[in-house]
Design a protein around this motif. Structure first.
Motif, PDB file in Angstrom:
ATOM      1  N   GLU A   1     -26.912  32.312 -36.677  1.00 20.11           N
ATOM      2  CA  GLU A   1     -27.289  33.410 -37.573  1.00 20.11           C
ATOM      3  C   GLU A   1     -27.716  32.845 -38.927  1.00 20.11           C
ATOM      4  OE1 GLU A   1     -23.641  35.361 -36.954  1.00 20.11           O
ATOM      5  OE2 GLU A   1     -22.595  34.305 -38.542  1.00 20.11           O
ATOM      6  N   ASP A   2     -28.454  33.644 -39.651  1.00 25.12           N
ATOM      7  CA  ASP A   2     -28.923  33.238 -40.975  1.00 25.12           C
ATOM      8  C   ASP A   2     -28.540  34.285 -42.011  1.00 25.12           C
ATOM      9  OD1 ASP A   2     -31.849  33.636 -42.838  1.00 25.12           O
ATOM     10  OD2 ASP A   2     -30.535  31.906 -43.040  1.00 25.12           O
ATOM     11  N   SER A   3     -27.984  33.825 -43.099  1.00 27.21           N
ATOM     12  CA  SER A   3     -27.602  34.756 -44.166  1.00 27.21           C
ATOM     13  C   SER A   3     -28.294  34.419 -45.468  1.00 27.21           C
ATOM     14  CB  SER A   3     -26.091  34.678 -44.416  1.00 27.21           C
ATOM     15  OG  SER A   3     -25.370  34.831 -43.235  1.00 27.21           O
ATOM     16  N   SER A   4     -29.387  33.642 -45.377  1.00 22.80           N
ATOM     17  CA  SER A   4     -29.969  33.108 -46.615  1.00 22.80           C
ATOM     18  C   SER A   4     -30.438  34.212 -47.557  1.00 22.80           C
ATOM     19  CB  SER A   4     -31.118  32.150 -46.303  1.00 22.80           C
ATOM     20  OG  SER A   4     -32.137  32.799 -45.569  1.00 22.80           O
ATOM     21  N   PHE A   5     -31.065  35.250 -47.024  1.00 19.43           N
ATOM     22  CA  PHE A   5     -31.533  36.322 -47.913  1.00 19.43           C
ATOM     23  C   PHE A   5     -30.350  37.054 -48.553  1.00 19.43           C
ATOM     24  CE2 PHE A   5     -35.893  35.791 -47.538  1.00 19.43           C
ATOM     25  CZ  PHE A   5     -36.328  35.751 -46.222  1.00 19.43           C
ATOM     26  N   LYS A   6     -29.304  37.261 -47.777  1.00 16.56           N
ATOM     27  CA  LYS A   6     -28.131  37.960 -48.336  1.00 16.56           C
ATOM     28  C   LYS A   6     -27.422  37.084 -49.368  1.00 16.56           C
ATOM     29  CE  LYS A   6     -27.203  41.325 -44.702  1.00 16.56           C
ATOM     30  NZ  LYS A   6     -28.524  41.289 -44.052  1.00 16.56           N
ATOM     31  N   LEU A   7     -27.352  35.791 -49.101  1.00 18.21           N
ATOM     32  CA  LEU A   7     -26.720  34.884 -50.074  1.00 18.21           C
ATOM     33  C   LEU A   7     -27.528  34.844 -51.367  1.00 18.21           C
ATOM     34  CD1 LEU A   7     -25.690  31.939 -47.721  1.00 18.21           C
ATOM     35  CD2 LEU A   7     -24.157  33.513 -48.899  1.00 18.21           C
ATOM     36  N   GLU A   8     -28.849  34.887 -51.201  1.00 18.62           N
ATOM     37  CA  GLU A   8     -29.737  34.876 -52.353  1.00 18.62           C
ATOM     38  C   GLU A   8     -29.528  36.136 -53.197  1.00 18.62           C
ATOM     39  OE1 GLU A   8     -34.271  33.356 -52.405  1.00 18.62           O
ATOM     40  OE2 GLU A   8     -33.898  35.169 -51.250  1.00 18.62           O
ATOM     41  N   LEU A   9     -29.407  37.246 -52.510  1.00 16.12           N
ATOM     42  CA  LEU A   9     -29.195  38.515 -53.192  1.00 16.12           C
ATOM     43  C   LEU A   9     -27.853  38.490 -53.922  1.00 16.12           C
ATOM     44  CD1 LEU A   9     -30.306  41.422 -53.570  1.00 16.12           C
ATOM     45  CD2 LEU A   9     -28.920  42.081 -51.605  1.00 16.12           C
ATOM     46  N   GLN A  10     -26.848  37.948 -53.271  1.00 18.46           N
ATOM     47  CA  GLN A  10     -25.522  37.857 -53.888  1.00 18.46           C
ATOM     48  C   GLN A  10     -25.578  36.976 -55.130  1.00 18.46           C
ATOM     49  OE1 GLN A  10     -22.761  39.650 -53.110  1.00 18.46           O
ATOM     50  NE2 GLN A  10     -21.816  38.720 -54.916  1.00 18.46           N
ATOM     51  N   GLU A  11     -26.369  35.910 -55.034  1.00 14.72           N
ATOM     52  CA  GLU A  11     -26.511  35.004 -56.176  1.00 14.72           C
ATOM     53  C   GLU A  11     -27.150  35.747 -57.358  1.00 14.72           C
ATOM     54  OE1 GLU A  11     -29.008  31.054 -56.619  1.00 14.72           O
ATOM     55  OE2 GLU A  11     -27.521  30.808 -55.033  1.00 14.72           O
ATOM     56  N   PHE A  12     -28.145  36.586 -57.046  1.00 17.75           N
ATOM     57  CA  PHE A  12     -28.802  37.383 -58.088  1.00 17.75           C
ATOM     58  C   PHE A  12     -27.805  38.348 -58.697  1.00 17.75           C
ATOM     59  CE2 PHE A  12     -32.082  39.107 -60.525  1.00 17.75           C
ATOM     60  CZ  PHE A  12     -32.299  40.455 -60.296  1.00 17.75           C
TER      61      PHE A  12
END
Lengths: 332, 324
Positions: free
Chosen positions: A289-300
């Motif tokens: 699985e990939d969570s990169s977009f969600k991690l990016e959003l969390q970082e923002f």
């Protein structure tokens, strides 16, 4: 949970995704969506056709800018001038001048800016970064990156291949991610040798293949091939280190076309413990699985809550990448 | 979730991880003890997920192993007194502490331990941001040389073994709360694995790591061989958790699973060395082992590893807040 009034400008594929993810996150109150194409705004609360009106009338705390490359600098700079924090898709405009325009706006703003370079947050990349960071395999000596796609029916007429809108071709569209990863693992590049060409997609004004040899400030070398004639989609990054090597191959994406996402590492073994010199034991991590977009959003979100600089996608990183790209294009 | 696997060609593991005669002697001691233990009662519930529906799956030495209908964990239901007696048996302890036993393991497992320590350092760095100066407690450690290597590896500032034959310690202070706990090949000895792991929480810092390794109940060799298997020893292997069982136990004990992998390298080799014991109804597996070339069988082992079907699992988990 603190909530930030948020607008999304540009409701194409990425804008729709950011809109949905922001809504699901809980920390963003979606107050508006904007797009010149009214059909893209179906179901959106408070829809706008004009981005300036959208920003002026809703006064959000933050905006997601998901528009054509040509439109990014002006919208980002305007939002920053209103002290509205911005998450902008990559690339950061079409040129170094575009980045510098946004940088000036950021310097004069109390708001924050982050660009969407999500590949750093793919599982395979995070694992590789940890292994490199641990020092267990020594220093990175050199690297090879290949990132390519096949294009699509009607590729020639996509805005991404119209230099006046996009600023460049496949390198700026997709290869920039691989370039960012090479930068992430090796540091800043001081010189470039390159060739860009239209090899398969005749009639487009931007390149469909870019080849680059990059040298870092401390004399390390990386090679990059960015391609829109990669008929079988490919993501492959090989890092050669003093005591081993790491290969990232495949990527989990929405198209499911880049193959299984794996990170393999090999330790240098000149004593041939496996019985075969040059064929060390292979250790592979693969991801489901990939969570990169969600991690990016969390970082923002964390950036907004804590009022601090982003860790990835900073304006300084964006400026360096665009300078390298212009160097590759030979426009500097 | 992360899945990981190591590619080893069959020839790379040809020497095996233990001498056959040593294993036979160890088995003999355990079997003699087991034959003296009372009959086991039928279990009430699965020790992993608590499901009450389970059925006898196979017998070894006349002792029943059951399989949970829900999570597929395989387990026996020995009485506690017998388990205590086995684990405190002087003959068994003396044999395992002997020079012959210890040096054979050190010789055969040297490369595996080298890889294990590298992997530990990597995972420590991945999850804790450092791989040096940590405090480690090592439960059930059986090999003196491995403990020595861990101490000398630079990973630990403080190291202690517990519940083990091998008493090893480094560092000046006793470890009250460790950065990480190593629990290798230990959890399968217990009837109530969740309770054991929950108890460990007191000795682990908040956010500290738990490293487990264990035999699984859903591995290729166990499911193929069942009662014909020779490397499964009643009272030594009490609870063989399935992957679902591991998740259930970790959840109950108050841990977050970070990675569950099955990097075992011996499944195919074990079956190849025991084709005469493979049950008659396993025609396809017999045919595959007999006709497959080295490359195909190496790929089969890789397939097992990658898809969590090998019989050896490695787990990294992180201590959560108060347990569920």
């Amino acid at each position: 949970m603190k909530r930030f009034r948020t607008a999304v400008i540009g409701m194409g594929r990425m804008g729709k995704m950011r809109y949905a993810d922001a809504m699901a996150h809980g920390g963003f109150e979606l107050v508006a969506a904007c797009d010149a194409d009214a059909e893209r705004l179906a179901g959106c609360k408070n829809a706008y056709a004009d981005w300036r009106e959208c920003i002026d009338e809703t006064s959000p705390d933050a905006v997601f800018v998901c528009t054509f490359n040509a439109a990014i600098p002006e919208i980002v700079s305007y939002a920053l001038s209103k002290n509205i924090s911005v998450f902008s898709e990559k690339p950061p405009g079409r040129s170094v001048d575009d980045v510098l325009m946004m940088k000036r706006a950021l310097d004069n703003s109390s708001a924050r800016l982050k660009f969407g370079f999500n590949h750093r947050l793919h599982n395979s990349v995070m694992e590789a970064k940890a292994l490199v960071g641990s020092g267990l395999l020594g220093e990175v000596l050199c690297a090879r990156g290949v990132y390519g796609k096949a294009g699509a029916p009607g590729f020639e007429s996509e805005w991404r291949n119209d230099k006046s809108i996009s600023g460049g071709g496949i390198l700026l569209d997709q290869g920039i991610h691989m370039l960012d990863l090479l930068y992430y693992f090796m540091g800043e590049f001081k010189s470039v040798k390159s060739r860009v060409d239209v090899l398969g997609w005749k009639g487009i004004s931007a390149e469909d293949n870019a080849f680059a040899i990059l040298e870092t400030k401390d004399g390390k070398t990386a090679s990059l091939h960015s391609s829109a004639t990669q008929w079988k989609h490919r993501f492959n990054l090989e890092l050669i280190l003093e005591d081993g090597c790491i290969t990232l191959d495949g990527l989990i994406t929405s198209t499911n076309s880049y193959g299984e996402e794996t990170m393999a590492y090999y330790r240098r073994d000149l004593n041939a413990k496996t019985g075969r010199l040059g064929r060390p034991a292979e250790h592979v991590l693969c991801f489901t699985e990939d969570s990169s977009f969600k991690l990016e959003l969390q970082e923002f979100y964390d950036m907004l809550v804590n009022d601090r600089e982003p860790e990835t996608g900073t304006i300084e990183q964006a400026e360096h990448l665009m300078r390298v790209i212009e160097d590759v294009y030979g426009t500097l | 979730m992360l899945k990981s696997y190591d590619f080893f060609e069959l020839s790379d593991v040809s020497s095996g991880i233990r001498d056959k005669s040593i294993f036979e002697e160890e088995t003999r001691i355990i079997k003699e003890l087991a034959e003296g233990f009372p009959e086991n009662a039928e279990p009430e519930a699965c020790p992993a997920c608590g499901c009450a529906e389970n059925a006898e799956f196979f017998r070894i030495w006349g002792r029943a192993y059951y399989r949970c209908n829900s999570c597929k964990t395989v387990f026996m239901n020995p009485d506690l007194e017998s388990l205590i007696q086995l684990n405190s048996d002087k003959r068994l302890i003396s044999f395992r502490k002997s020079e012959r036993y210890q040096s054979d393991a050190e010789t055969r497992r040297s490369l595996l331990w080298d890889d294990l320590i590298f992997w530990l350092k990597y995972r420590f760095y991945r999850y804790l941001g450092r791989c040096e100066g940590l405090s480690l407690t090592d439960f059930g450690s059986r090999f003196d040389a491995l403990s020595e290597r861990l101490i000398k590896s630079g990973i630990c500032q403080n190291y202690e073994t517990r519940e083990t034959l091998i008493r090893k310690k480094s560092g000046t202070e006793p470890i009250a709360e460790a950065d990480a706990i190593l629990y290798f090949d230990h959890i399968q000895k217990y009837k109530n694995p969740a309770a054991k792991l929950e108890k460990l929480r007191n000795g682990l810092k908040d956010g500290g790591l738990l490293f487990l390794s264990l035999r699984t109940g859903t591995g290729f060799d166990v499911l193929t061989m069942k009662g014909s298997i020779t490397n499964l020893l009643p009272y030594e292997h009490v609870t063989l958790l399935s992957i679902a069982g591991v998740n259930a136990v970790l959840e109950r004990a108050g841990y977050e699973a970070l990675e569950i992998t099955t990097p075992g390298v011996m499944d195919v080799k074990y079956l190849m060395d025991n084709t005469d014991k493979i049950p008659d109804n396993q025609d396809f597996i017999k045919f595959m082992l007999e006709s497959g070339d080295k490359t195909a069988l190496s790929e089969l082992q890789r397939f097992l590893q990658k898809n969590q079907l090998s019989s050896y699992a490695q787990i990294v988990a992180r201590k959560r807040g108060a347990p569920n």
